[in-house]
Design an enzyme around this catalytic site. Structure first.
Site, PDB file in Angstrom:
ATOM      1  N   ASP A   1      41.671  32.684  33.966  1.00 17.12           N
ATOM      2  CA  ASP A   1      41.369  34.089  34.219  1.00 17.12           C
ATOM      3  C   ASP A   1      39.943  34.283  34.716  1.00 17.12           C
ATOM      4  O   ASP A   1      38.977  33.871  34.062  1.00 17.12           O
ATOM      5  CB  ASP A   1      41.565  34.906  32.937  1.00 17.12           C
ATOM      6  CG  ASP A   1      43.038  35.041  32.585  1.00 17.12           C
ATOM      7  OD1 ASP A   1      43.786  35.578  33.419  1.00 17.12           O
ATOM      8  OD2 ASP A   1      43.441  34.601  31.493  1.00 17.12           O
TER       9      ASP A   1
ATOM     10  N   ASP B   1      39.405  26.689  33.367  1.00 14.21           N
ATOM     11  CA  ASP B   1      39.848  27.963  32.831  1.00 14.21           C
ATOM     12  C   ASP B   1      40.682  28.626  33.930  1.00 14.21           C
ATOM     13  O   ASP B   1      40.693  28.152  35.080  1.00 14.21           O
ATOM     14  CB  ASP B   1      38.619  28.804  32.474  1.00 14.21           C
ATOM     15  CG  ASP B   1      38.968  30.202  32.021  1.00 14.21           C
ATOM     16  OD1 ASP B   1      39.830  30.333  31.140  1.00 14.21           O
ATOM     17  OD2 ASP B   1      38.387  31.154  32.559  1.00 14.21           O
TER      18      ASP B   1
END
Length: 245
Positions: free
Chosen positions: A12, A10
């Site tokens: 963020d 991922d």
């Protein structure tokens, strides 16, 4: 622990310190349009990992803002344009990504961010993101559903050559990201913000294979990945030496 051959990340709040920006921007809007009500972690934790459209709809509904989700996103975008280009990698990120690249471990980023937002957030970290073999964004063709649906991770798996799901390790900071990883039948390391652990309890893991307080605490040997080089090793990889796939 499983034998891992491919890693998916991922972005963020996991690779880049963007969640701080999201919090700051949301609070600015609440200060102006909701009498300064506080943007709390019980709400924020539900937004993390979702698409911009989903998050906007939830914020507008939760705080009864006098605007549509589309209008909310436009206001956010103006503020974010100033802040996102300055975000930095979180602790331990550069060391791990450099290490995996040096040992030829295939890697992909799978982010709910749109391609345009990805480019904005990574504008000062292009050398780091050039080390990844593939970048999958939330508005890419074929991504029909955001997390907790597994679409992003399945797309990353396909781009990486369809390795067995049991050999794939996902790194996530959001609970719905864990759910997406499990829905993709993959292993997942959860690196949550301390505020989420305080909210949900220190012993909570949501089914993650491993829970860490920081990427800096990750030991590749736990997943049959090459061990880190001896302390003091400072070799870095020049992006000019990399042939992108």
């Amino acid at each position: 622990m499983p034998h891992i051959t491919h890693c998916i990340f991922d972005m963020d709040g996991l690779l880049l310190d963007t969640e701080r920006v999201y919090t700051e921007v949301t609070q600015q809007i609440l200060d102006k349009y909701a009498n300064g009500v506080k943007f709390t972690w019980d709400v924020k934790s539900k937004l993390m990992g979702r698409t911009g459209e989903e998050s906007a709809a939830m914020v507008v509904d939760t705080y009864k803002l006098p605007m549509s989700p589309e209008e909310y996103l436009k206001i956010c975008s103006v503020i974010q344009d100033e802040l996102f280009p300055h975000v930095k990698p979180l602790p331990g990120v550069e060391r791990l990504i450099q290490h995996l690249k040096r040992h030829n471990i295939p890697m992909a980023v799978a982010t709910s961010s749109s391609r345009a937002k990805f480019e904005q957030k990574t504008s000062l970290n292009k050398e780091l993101f050039a080390l990844f073999d593939h970048i999958i964004c939330g508005d890419d063709a074929g991504i029909e559903h955001g997390k907790p649906a597994p679409d992003l991770f399945l797309a990353a798996q396909q781009r990486l050559g369809n390795p067995p799901a049991d050999n794939c390790l996902i790194f996530e900071d959001a609970v719905n990201g864990i759910e997406a990883a499990l829905n993709a039948k993959m292993h997942v390391v959860w690196i949550p913000d301390e505020n989420i652990l305080n909210l949900q309890g220190k012993d909570t893991d949501h089914g993650a294979t491993l829970v860490l307080e920081s990427m800096a605490k990750f030991d590749p040997r736990h997943f049959s990945l090459p061990a880190f080089d001896p302390e003091g090793h400072t070799e870095t990889i020049e992006t000019s030496d990399i042939t992108k796939q």
